[in-house]
Design an enzyme around this catalytic site. Sequence first.
Site, PDB file in Angstrom:
ATOM      1  N   GLU A   1      86.922  21.937  29.530  1.00  0.00           N
ATOM      2  CA  GLU A   1      85.828  21.552  30.430  1.00  0.00           C
ATOM      3  C   GLU A   1      84.851  20.583  29.760  1.00  0.00           C
ATOM      4  O   GLU A   1      83.638  20.745  29.838  1.00  0.00           O
ATOM      5  CB  GLU A   1      85.090  22.796  30.933  1.00  0.00           C
TER       6      GLU A   1
ATOM      7  N   ASP B   1      90.465  31.956  36.530  1.00  0.00           N
ATOM      8  CA  ASP B   1      89.095  32.045  36.039  1.00  0.00           C
ATOM      9  C   ASP B   1      88.306  33.193  36.663  1.00  0.00           C
ATOM     10  O   ASP B   1      87.496  32.971  37.564  1.00  0.00           O
ATOM     11  CB  ASP B   1      88.373  30.707  36.320  1.00  0.00           C
TER      12      ASP B   1
ATOM     13  N   GLU C   1      79.971  36.014  38.397  1.00  0.00           N
ATOM     14  CA  GLU C   1      80.022  34.604  38.787  1.00  0.00           C
ATOM     15  C   GLU C   1      80.794  34.388  40.095  1.00  0.00           C
ATOM     16  O   GLU C   1      80.363  33.641  40.962  1.00  0.00           O
ATOM     17  CB  GLU C   1      80.667  33.792  37.661  1.00  0.00           C
TER      18      GLU C   1
END
Length: 706
Positions: free
Chosen positions: A298, A372, A400
């Site tokens: 990332e 993820d 998240e």
Amino acid sequence: MLLRSLVPLLFTLLAAAPFCVADDGYRLWLKYDVVADAALRKEYQRAAQFIVAGGESATLKTAAEELQQGLQGMLGKAVPMVGEEKGRKGGIILRTDAAAAKNAPLGPEGYRVFTDKQNIVITGRTDAAVLYGSFALLRQLQTRQPLTNLALTSTPKIQHRLLNHWDNPNGTVERGYAGSSIWKWYELPEVIDPRYRDYARANASVGINGVVLNNVNASARYLTAEYLQKVAAVAGVLRPYGIRVYLSVFWAAPKTIGGLPTADPLDQKVRQWWTSKTDEIYRAIPDFGGFLVKANSEGEPGPQDYGRHHADGANMLAAALGQHDGLVMWRAFVYKADAKGDRFKAASQEFLPLDGKFAPKVLVQVKNGPIDFQAREPFHPLFGAMPRTPLVLEVQLTQEYLGFATHAVYLAPLIKECLDADTHAKGPASTVARVVDGSVDQHAVSGIAGVANIGADRNWTGHPLGQANWYAYGRLAWDHTLTSQAIAEEWTRQTLTTEPRAVATVAGLMQQTRSIYVRYTTPLGLHHIMGQSIHYGPEPWLAQSDRPDWTSVYYHRADSEGLGFDRTATGSNALKLYQPAVQQLWGNPQTIAPDYLLWFHHVPWSQPLSTGRTLWDELCTRYYTGADSVQWLQQQWASVRPQLDAALHADVAARLQTQHKEALWWRDACVLYFQTWSRRPIPAPFTPPQRTLADVKQLVDLYQLR
Ligand code: BDP
């Protein structure tokens, strides 16, 4: 006489105290409220009349003080510390004893708590073991268990049990939903917030023995001399609790703070820089735990920037650690933007060829699933596929992708699903848990990491039930054979109420929360269809992003034929990364568990599933029943109101209202959007959404307004 009759009244009042004074949640599960049952309280008082700390070390003193604090609260009277037992009976004796391990394979951290000559003895090979045993005894009292003939023996199955903070120097927390960071870097090292100690107590009480203080998207600032003093101050608070600190490192630090022209791991000057930086760290923090690294992921820099691979980078840091007692945890969370590829396979492609190439001090840290931290993922295919490398399991406690601090999602069932999954790497029972604890491949070192869900909110986790996720993670890291039901009950008794029916209700609803969340957000194996970058709310129509693998359409592949990502041989063939027995389990769309269906198969809308309904009807059924089940959660929660603290109860009740509203949002967004492909009606008995797709799309747009 008058005094005598007043005593019971006093206890009744004390016992009722939590109902009068609002519980702000700060004490977590270490509440130590007075035992209301007089007979039980008497029994406890008889068993705990004094404490023998058994030594001067900071850790033993900490254990004794914790017992004193807990007993004073629960028994309603102070328990004195005495120098030695001198034939006395009815006390608690702490004893660090290297020989204690002789009769049981306790290891360095395992404890025994037992009754001997009418005293309770807490013993283990190290002071930390005695501390863990002390918390185990307090847990017995907090859950109101009898103390007669105690025989508690427990040894952690995984050595390094870490919390990973994603906290930044400026006090923000990446993906944090409980306020700002608890670490006040600007005030350190002079000001030591008392909260650090309470944080350490909570961690030690569940056996967490390491913390990474900063975000994996790391700032090089933590490696400066100025910040190392601050880190050392935090380490000083955590040390008596058996907790070591670790740091996430910014790969390019030799350039940004070292003034070197390169961060190439094979460059001699770079290697020297890391070696002397590591020595400097150990001078400041002699028991420093080591490094966590996110590299070439990332946008973070890494060894691949210099044509090197992950093992070159990790081994360079291992060499810098040299003789110091520290580890490198190198993350496998990597994926390159590739519209034609499958992100599912990315980590395996980069890491499988490196098995056997890592230095002994290196562990590779792998997320529970291949994408993820989704609400449900198949276990990561690296587990069981890198026998020569110890793998750390990384799970995410901060929610998240699971509704932030607004939705109630008890994570133990999710973590257990991964731990209990059988990789079939070395025959049956090669579970992820046994890969991670090192028993499948006989590794001498093992680790597990949970991305912390805590912040500076008074109650630590924002959602009061989020505390259970911190707790459950620690308990499972210590002993992955515990059940999520048992942990939910244990947590509830210590944190909310000891009234048996209320405990059963709360634990029962907690157990359902995760599967309910999956049903109204990503049923049948859908994944990664949430709002762009914020990762909140539904956005299944998302087709444009900076990277193709950040869109939703990349993952669900809806078209007029059907839905789902074909990862079999006719598609990306990611399934091939698993052992044949797992391929068999998931390879056939007729026999795969519906929960995983769309992870691996593109299924026609009209296809009948094992449930008897077509794919489309089953999808709608799950979205509708999932959203409705939030009302069931609300009813269950309402039923325990008399037994719980009023303010805490009201807080959760309010959050459940939001959750219900947003479950309907998810449901409507997803069924309306997928209906544009299926062209089928919402099946009876469900009522079609009252709003249009444009209405729900607007909701996400609002969230993303700058
Ligand atoms: C993703 C998060 C991102 C993290 C990344 C990671 O969205 O903020 O930096 O994981 O684990 O889930 O490195």
